[in-house]
Write a protein that holds these residues in place. Sequence first.
Motif: not given
Lengths: 321, 321
Positions: A307-311, A313, A318-320, B110, B116-117, B119-122, B156-161
């Motif tokens: 779950r906490l595998q992060t990436y 940026m 990512t799509a909107n 939305f 961070s998500h 910023l990345k998304n929009v 949860g956030c893929p960049f921040e956990g």
Amino acid sequence: MTAATGHHVKGFPETVSVIEVGPRDGLQSEPEFVPTDRKIALVNGLIDAGIRHLEVTSFVSPRAVPQLRDAADVLAGIDRSKGAVLTALVPNAKGAVRAAEAGIDAMVVFMSASESHNLKNVNRTRAQSLEGFADIVRIAGEANIPVFGAIATSFGCPFEGNVPVSAIVDIARAYRDMGITTLSLGDTTGMATPPLVQERCRALGEAVPEADIALHFHNTRGVGLACVYAGLLEGVTRYEASIGGLGGCPFAPNATGNICTEDLVYMLDECGVESGVDLDRLIRVSREAEAVIGRTLPGQVMKAGPRLQTYGMDSVATANG
Amino acid sequence: MTAATGHHVKGFPETVSVIEVGPRDGLQSEPEFVPTDRKIALVNGLIDAGIRHLEVTSFVSPRAVPQLRDAADVLAGIDRSKGAVLTALVPNAKGAVRAAEAGIDAMVVFMSASESHNLKNVNRTRAQSLEGFADIVRIAGEANIPVFGAIATSFGCPFEGNVPVSAIVDIARAYRDMGITTLSLGDTTGMATPPLVQERCRALGEAVPEADIALHFHNTRGVGLACVYAGLLEGVTRYEASIGGLGGCPFAPNATGNICTEDLVYMLDECGVESGVDLDRLIRVSREAEAVIGRTLPGQVMKAGPRLQTYGMDSVATANG
């Protein structure tokens, strides 16, 4: 790391046993023979990851299930130093003798809650199955080996549809009368639902309070872990699962079989339920199982990672939304 | 047949709304453009099956999401006679004008719970996103169109956990202060777990009691329907899902995206929860969606069929056990 990481869900048990059945229930439906050393490596990897109860094979006729013809050789190669309990299906006296000679820790006898599935599966009526267990119990007793009892089609039968709860209770009582109180309820073709889990667990708790129940779900209709959720709320502490979701459903070629062990452990971890299993190691075993089988397995966590595998940026577009 | 067939699970709501998001959240990650008439047929099939709330498209820039460049044309082709509520994502004032002109029933704004998500998304901070919503609310208000609010990365956030529950509460309050109280919590990359569902639903219920919450889970780690189970026990009555499990996860190429609509409806039916959706029809739509997309979708019930689908005893060879 084997600690449950999530906040404990109220009403769930504190600890749960995860019973791995992939080497038996998963592999038995694989058409390609998996070499014995790969099977042994799979089981030993599961034990290394912390699994302490495994159904490793079946002492059925090698003609009926060629995949498991190496039952004794598999058992001989498994690491016994960690104290994992190794069980195997035993269909008859001949299988019981083989299982005892091979040094199994417990024999699992099995029959279906529905008459037609039992006839189809073992070519006996349910009454004939129960009669046949007496020999197995005797052989096991002489070798000081415990016997567990499985009840297939506990939540529904692919030939008959609904299975009355009385059928499960009757078999559980018959098992108890033979001294068999470690039971598992098999969701053979993925017909279990949360209310059926509630109903069957409560009925057995009342009728056969000495029974120690394991739940064995298939994810054939997507609700396998929701059924575990229902079972946890009923206080059930033993769950059978298959690494990677290995296995399938004979009635629906593209459908899923057993619930996936690492997805189960992930859910338990996140719900604050201790299983003693290391999820990261389990995911590695799952990926190895996928390599052995040579096709994509249904497990989700093995694809998505913890779950906490992060990436970073910059890692994806990512799509909107 | 749209009746819930199972025994009602105590603690679950009596009725639930299933919100279909496949035409938007599912299709937006498909690289191959799906022809407009196929999209319209998909949505109309879902409405025929009894779905009464659908997120049908997104009025984002056609360059950002080419798949949804036909947003207005899709909307123009949908059967409005059954009273289904059609919503679309609206990222900015320009999108709001297009959505109003196209005759949308409600606009969905939305933002992400994690900076961070967002910023990345929009490409905006969360504060900038909230500021931008004022224009959308004004444009929607002038057209008498309600505005709903989605909160991505709510679990949860893929960049921040981990994402603190306070972040969700703060955004829900900001939405409420703009008059937006129909909210959805998005599990953007499959990080929701049952205890997080409990925690977030309870916190929102206390902090923003006027909010009407929908839960939007992904099955990326296999626990999507277990999270629905947790949500049902919290009394949540609106769930977003994607037909066939259409869609994916940008971070794990082989992982699953949204929970699958027909698997959700199957679970609701079996738990005695009315959704008004006809499972058999839904399965047909799901199989059509699979044909349109041209690859196997993750839905399970579409492969296995309804629970009480029975078989002749000569239909398969079963292995022992």
